[in-house]
Write a protein that holds these residues in place. Structure first.
Motif, PDB file in Angstrom:
ATOM      1  N   ALA A   1      22.827  30.375  85.314  1.00 34.57           N
ATOM      2  CA  ALA A   1      22.920  29.002  84.792  1.00 34.57           C
ATOM      3  C   ALA A   1      23.514  28.019  85.802  1.00 34.57           C
ATOM      4  O   ALA A   1      23.945  26.933  85.430  1.00 34.57           O
TER       5      ALA A   1
ATOM      6  N   ILE B   1      26.605  15.436  91.358  1.00 38.44           N
ATOM      7  CA  ILE B   1      26.383  16.043  92.686  1.00 38.44           C
ATOM      8  C   ILE B   1      24.885  16.178  92.959  1.00 38.44           C
ATOM      9  O   ILE B   1      24.063  15.976  92.058  1.00 38.44           O
ATOM     10  N   THR B   2      24.560  16.526  94.185  1.00 38.11           N
ATOM     11  CA  THR B   2      23.171  16.887  94.499  1.00 38.11           C
ATOM     12  C   THR B   2      23.038  18.392  94.306  1.00 38.11           C
ATOM     13  O   THR B   2      24.045  19.105  94.298  1.00 38.11           O
TER      14      THR B   2
ATOM     15  N   LEU C   1      25.765  15.956  86.831  1.00 45.14           N
ATOM     16  CA  LEU C   1      27.163  16.384  87.010  1.00 45.14           C
ATOM     17  C   LEU C   1      27.827  15.607  88.144  1.00 45.14           C
ATOM     18  O   LEU C   1      28.964  15.890  88.524  1.00 45.14           O
TER      19      LEU C   1
ATOM     20  N   MET D   1      33.893  24.416  90.746  1.00 49.20           N
ATOM     21  CA  MET D   1      33.587  23.216  91.549  1.00 49.20           C
ATOM     22  C   MET D   1      34.352  21.973  91.118  1.00 49.20           C
ATOM     23  O   MET D   1      34.536  21.046  91.910  1.00 49.20           O
TER      24      MET D   1
ATOM     25  N   LYS E   1      28.979  36.491  80.384  1.00 46.75           N
ATOM     26  CA  LYS E   1      29.765  35.566  79.539  1.00 46.75           C
ATOM     27  C   LYS E   1      29.718  34.147  80.084  1.00 46.75           C
ATOM     28  O   LYS E   1      29.874  33.179  79.333  1.00 46.75           O
TER      29      LYS E   1
ATOM     30  N   GLU F   1      17.785  27.582  92.351  1.00 43.11           N
ATOM     31  CA  GLU F   1      17.828  27.692  93.821  1.00 43.11           C
ATOM     32  C   GLU F   1      17.808  29.150  94.276  1.00 43.11           C
ATOM     33  O   GLU F   1      17.169  29.489  95.277  1.00 43.11           O
TER      34      GLU F   1
ATOM     35  N   ILE G   1      30.641  25.700  87.474  1.00 42.63           N
ATOM     36  CA  ILE G   1      31.161  24.330  87.338  1.00 42.63           C
ATOM     37  C   ILE G   1      32.689  24.344  87.265  1.00 42.63           C
ATOM     38  O   ILE G   1      33.351  23.461  87.814  1.00 42.63           O
ATOM     39  N   SER G   2      33.260  25.386  86.644  1.00 45.43           N
ATOM     40  CA  SER G   2      34.735  25.415  86.540  1.00 45.43           C
ATOM     41  C   SER G   2      35.359  25.558  87.934  1.00 45.43           C
ATOM     42  O   SER G   2      36.424  25.013  88.192  1.00 45.43           O
TER      43      SER G   2
ATOM     44  N   GLU H   1      21.935  18.904  88.578  1.00 46.71           N
ATOM     45  CA  GLU H   1      23.149  18.518  89.321  1.00 46.71           C
ATOM     46  C   GLU H   1      23.475  17.031  89.252  1.00 46.71           C
ATOM     47  O   GLU H   1      24.647  16.658  89.161  1.00 46.71           O
TER      48      GLU H   1
ATOM     49  N   LYS I   1      19.693  35.803  78.114  1.00 48.86           N
ATOM     50  CA  LYS I   1      19.786  34.353  77.926  1.00 48.86           C
ATOM     51  C   LYS I   1      19.620  33.584  79.241  1.00 48.86           C
ATOM     52  O   LYS I   1      19.059  32.486  79.256  1.00 48.86           O
TER      53      LYS I   1
ATOM     54  N   LEU J   1      19.027  27.464  86.258  1.00 45.98           N
ATOM     55  CA  LEU J   1      19.400  26.057  86.426  1.00 45.98           C
ATOM     56  C   LEU J   1      20.250  25.876  87.673  1.00 45.98           C
ATOM     57  O   LEU J   1      21.052  26.761  88.020  1.00 45.98           O
TER      58      LEU J   1
ATOM     59  N   ALA K   1      25.609  27.120  89.803  1.00 41.71           N
ATOM     60  CA  ALA K   1      26.889  27.369  90.467  1.00 41.71           C
ATOM     61  C   ALA K   1      27.972  27.161  89.416  1.00 41.71           C
ATOM     62  O   ALA K   1      27.766  26.459  88.423  1.00 41.71           O
TER      63      ALA K   1
HETATM   64  N1  CAA Z   1      29.299  27.211  85.390  1.00 44.11           N
HETATM   65  C1  CAA Z   1      30.327  27.728  84.709  1.00 44.11           C
HETATM   66  N2  CAA Z   1      30.224  28.188  83.444  1.00 44.11           N
HETATM   67  C2  CAA Z   1      29.013  28.082  82.847  1.00 44.11           C
HETATM   68  C3  CAA Z   1      27.903  27.554  83.516  1.00 44.11           C
HETATM   69  C4  CAA Z   1      28.074  27.102  84.850  1.00 44.11           C
HETATM   70  N3  CAA Z   1      27.054  26.621  85.548  1.00 44.11           N
HETATM   71  N4  CAA Z   1      26.847  27.576  82.671  1.00 44.11           N
HETATM   72  C5  CAA Z   1      27.302  28.115  81.520  1.00 44.11           C
HETATM   73  N5  CAA Z   1      28.601  28.428  81.635  1.00 44.11           N
HETATM   74  C6  CAA Z   1      29.487  29.024  80.622  1.00 44.11           C
HETATM   75  C7  CAA Z   1      29.878  28.001  79.567  1.00 44.11           C
HETATM   76  O1  CAA Z   1      30.972  27.240  80.012  1.00 44.11           O
HETATM   77  C8  CAA Z   1      30.232  28.898  78.416  1.00 44.11           C
HETATM   78  O2  CAA Z   1      31.508  29.437  78.632  1.00 44.11           O
HETATM   79  P1  CAA Z   1      32.546  29.580  77.401  1.00 44.11           P
HETATM   80  O3  CAA Z   1      31.874  30.544  76.450  1.00 44.11           O
HETATM   81  O4  CAA Z   1      33.771  30.143  78.035  1.00 44.11           O
HETATM   82  O5  CAA Z   1      32.688  28.234  76.816  1.00 44.11           O
HETATM   83  C9  CAA Z   1      29.235  30.043  78.540  1.00 44.11           C
HETATM   84  O6  CAA Z   1      28.772  30.016  79.897  1.00 44.11           O
HETATM   85  C10 CAA Z   1      28.030  29.903  77.636  1.00 44.11           C
HETATM   86  O7  CAA Z   1      27.466  28.627  77.874  1.00 44.11           O
HETATM   87  P2  CAA Z   1      27.214  27.544  76.712  1.00 44.11           P
HETATM   88  O8  CAA Z   1      28.197  27.720  75.609  1.00 44.11           O
HETATM   89  O9  CAA Z   1      27.149  26.202  77.357  1.00 44.11           O
HETATM   90  O10 CAA Z   1      25.781  28.002  76.210  1.00 44.11           O
HETATM   91  P3  CAA Z   1      24.672  27.086  75.518  1.00 44.11           P
HETATM   92  O11 CAA Z   1      23.645  28.007  74.970  1.00 44.11           O
HETATM   93  O12 CAA Z   1      25.267  26.094  74.609  1.00 44.11           O
HETATM   94  O13 CAA Z   1      24.011  26.274  76.752  1.00 44.11           O
HETATM   95  C11 CAA Z   1      23.177  25.986  78.986  1.00 44.11           C
HETATM   96  C12 CAA Z   1      23.356  26.940  77.790  1.00 44.11           C
HETATM   97  C13 CAA Z   1      22.195  24.863  78.579  1.00 44.11           C
HETATM   98  C14 CAA Z   1      22.605  26.779  80.133  1.00 44.11           C
HETATM   99  C15 CAA Z   1      24.549  25.368  79.337  1.00 44.11           C
HETATM  100  O14 CAA Z   1      25.481  26.432  79.510  1.00 44.11           O
HETATM  101  C16 CAA Z   1      24.548  24.561  80.602  1.00 44.11           C
HETATM  102  O15 CAA Z   1      24.075  23.435  80.595  1.00 44.11           O
HETATM  103  N6  CAA Z   1      25.095  25.115  81.701  1.00 44.11           N
HETATM  104  C17 CAA Z   1      25.263  24.426  82.954  1.00 44.11           C
HETATM  105  C18 CAA Z   1      23.925  24.276  83.650  1.00 44.11           C
HETATM  106  C19 CAA Z   1      24.122  23.455  84.927  1.00 44.11           C
HETATM  107  O16 CAA Z   1      24.436  22.293  84.902  1.00 44.11           O
HETATM  108  N7  CAA Z   1      23.887  24.100  86.082  1.00 44.11           N
HETATM  109  C20 CAA Z   1      24.019  23.480  87.377  1.00 44.11           C
HETATM  110  C21 CAA Z   1      25.399  23.745  87.926  1.00 44.11           C
HETATM  111  S1  CAA Z   1      25.702  22.806  89.382  1.00 44.11           S
HETATM  112  C22 CAA Z   1      24.987  23.673  90.619  1.00 44.11           C
HETATM  113  O17 CAA Z   1      24.342  24.696  90.419  1.00 44.11           O
HETATM  114  C23 CAA Z   1      25.196  23.112  91.977  1.00 44.11           C
HETATM  115  C24 CAA Z   1      24.404  23.701  93.077  1.00 44.11           C
HETATM  116  O18 CAA Z   1      23.246  23.405  93.270  1.00 44.11           O
HETATM  117  C25 CAA Z   1      25.029  24.628  93.994  1.00 44.11           C
END
Ligand code: CAA
Length: 260
Positions: free
Chosen positions: A64, A139-140, A137, A71, A23, A114, A68-69, A134, A60, A109, A66
């Motif tokens: 996706a 961050i690195t 958002l 962090m 989810k 990673e 985000i909620s 990142e 799917k 992603l 780390a």
């Molecule tokens: N963290 C928390 N929740 C996430 C998430 C994430 N990285 N990626 C997706 N979700 C959640 C969404 O919030 C959503 O939750 P709800 O149904 O409760 O709203 C659910 O997963 C489905 O996602 P979307 O509705 O956004 O699906 P979409 O098909 O419209 O988009 C996506 C898909 C393009 C992958 C989009 O979800 C997205 O951009 N996700 C974030 C990707 C991202 O930025 N990742 C990097 C995170 S930072 C990181 O990883 C730091 C590090 O190096 C340690």
């Protein structure tokens, strides 16, 4: 072992680890990272497992990123601690005493890209997308992306991907060497298991020594690197499987490795 967001299944000599938060597109929160850490304890000590596959639940996403909620409201110290946790777990995957294949169905992603990069080999479906979003958002990359991406695809492409946050599709990931193989989505697990089985058919200790020599050697100069190779090469001669592998060759019969 109580796991909340990760499944561990064994099929013969192969383990399949599933990141199971579909989810949230399998986003990595600390709970999930700790689950992976606990699974690594099991895998590390299970001598009957010769190869590991990591995948994401559903089609799917592999992962996706780390979470985000989790962090969003971290302060500097907490952010650093979260990064340290992720890096510790991923480094354990990278140095695990058996090879790890990432089977990437969809989005890989941020922390997902990673995680895939901490694995030895990446097989992607045609629908997979990779990226380090990142900087968009604020961050690195925090679980090794600034380090492993450049080592895998080279400095220029890594910097382009990390600075622009552009996602790349599976065919481009293959072209730049980020993935080993691209297959139709419906064949993804079959292909990953076939590769894992092929690896598992070789002498497990020798495969482990190969991983160790490649991983340690890549970090040092060539003189030290070949010394590491000689050390691991030598260790193989203390194994029963070396005797078995070479005897079977000489006797023109099938090998029967025992992981000893
Ligand atoms: N963290 C928390 N929740 C996430 C998430 C994430 N990285 N990626 C997706 N979700 C959640 C969404 O919030 C959503 O939750 P709800 O149904 O409760 O709203 C659910 O997963 C489905 O996602 P979307 O509705 O956004 O699906 P979409 O098909 O419209 O988009 C996506 C898909 C393009 C992958 C989009 O979800 C997205 O951009 N996700 C974030 C990707 C991202 O930025 N990742 C990097 C995170 S930072 C990181 O990883 C730091 C590090 O190096 C340690």
């Amino acid at each position: 072992m109580k796991l909340k967001n990760v499944l561990l299944e064994k099929e013969g000599n192969i383990a399949v680890v599933t990141i199971n938060r579909p989810k949230a597109l399998n986003a990595l929160n600390s709970e999930t990272l700790k689950d992976i850490d606990a699974v690594l304890d099991v895998l590390e000590n299970d001598n009957d497992i010769y190869a590991v596959i990591i995948r994401g639940a559903g089609e799917k996403a592999f992962v996706a990123g780390a979470d985000i909620s989790e962090m969003k409201d971290l302060n500097e110290k907490q952010g650093q601690e979260f990064g340290i946790l992720g890096n510790k777990v991923f480094r354990r995957i990278e140095t695990l005493n058996k090879p790890v294949i990432a089977a990437v169905s969809g989005f890989a992603l941020g922390g997902g890209c990673e995680l895939a990069m901490a694995c030895d080999i990446r097989i992607a479906s045609e629908k997979a997308k990779f990226g380090q979003p990142e900087a968009g958002l604020g961050i690195t990359p925090g679980f090794g992306g600034t380090q492993r991406l450049a080592r895998i695809v080279g400095l220029g492409k890594a910097k382009e991907m990390i600075y622009t946050c552009d996602l790349i599709r599976a065919d481009e990931a293959l072209r730049v060497g980020l993935v080993n193989k691209v297959v139709p989505l419906e064949n993804l697990m079959e292909e990953a298991k076939a590769m894992a089985a092929k690896i598992a058919s070789n002498a497990p200790i020798a495969v482990r020594m190969c991983k160790d020599a490649i991983n340690r050697g890549i970090q040092v100069d060539i003189d030290k690197a070949v010394a590491i190779e000689s050390e691991d090469f030598g260790k193989c001669f203390a194994t029963e499987d070396q005797k078995e592998g070479m005897t079977a060759f000489m006797e023109k019969r099938a090998k029967n490795f025992q992981n000893k």
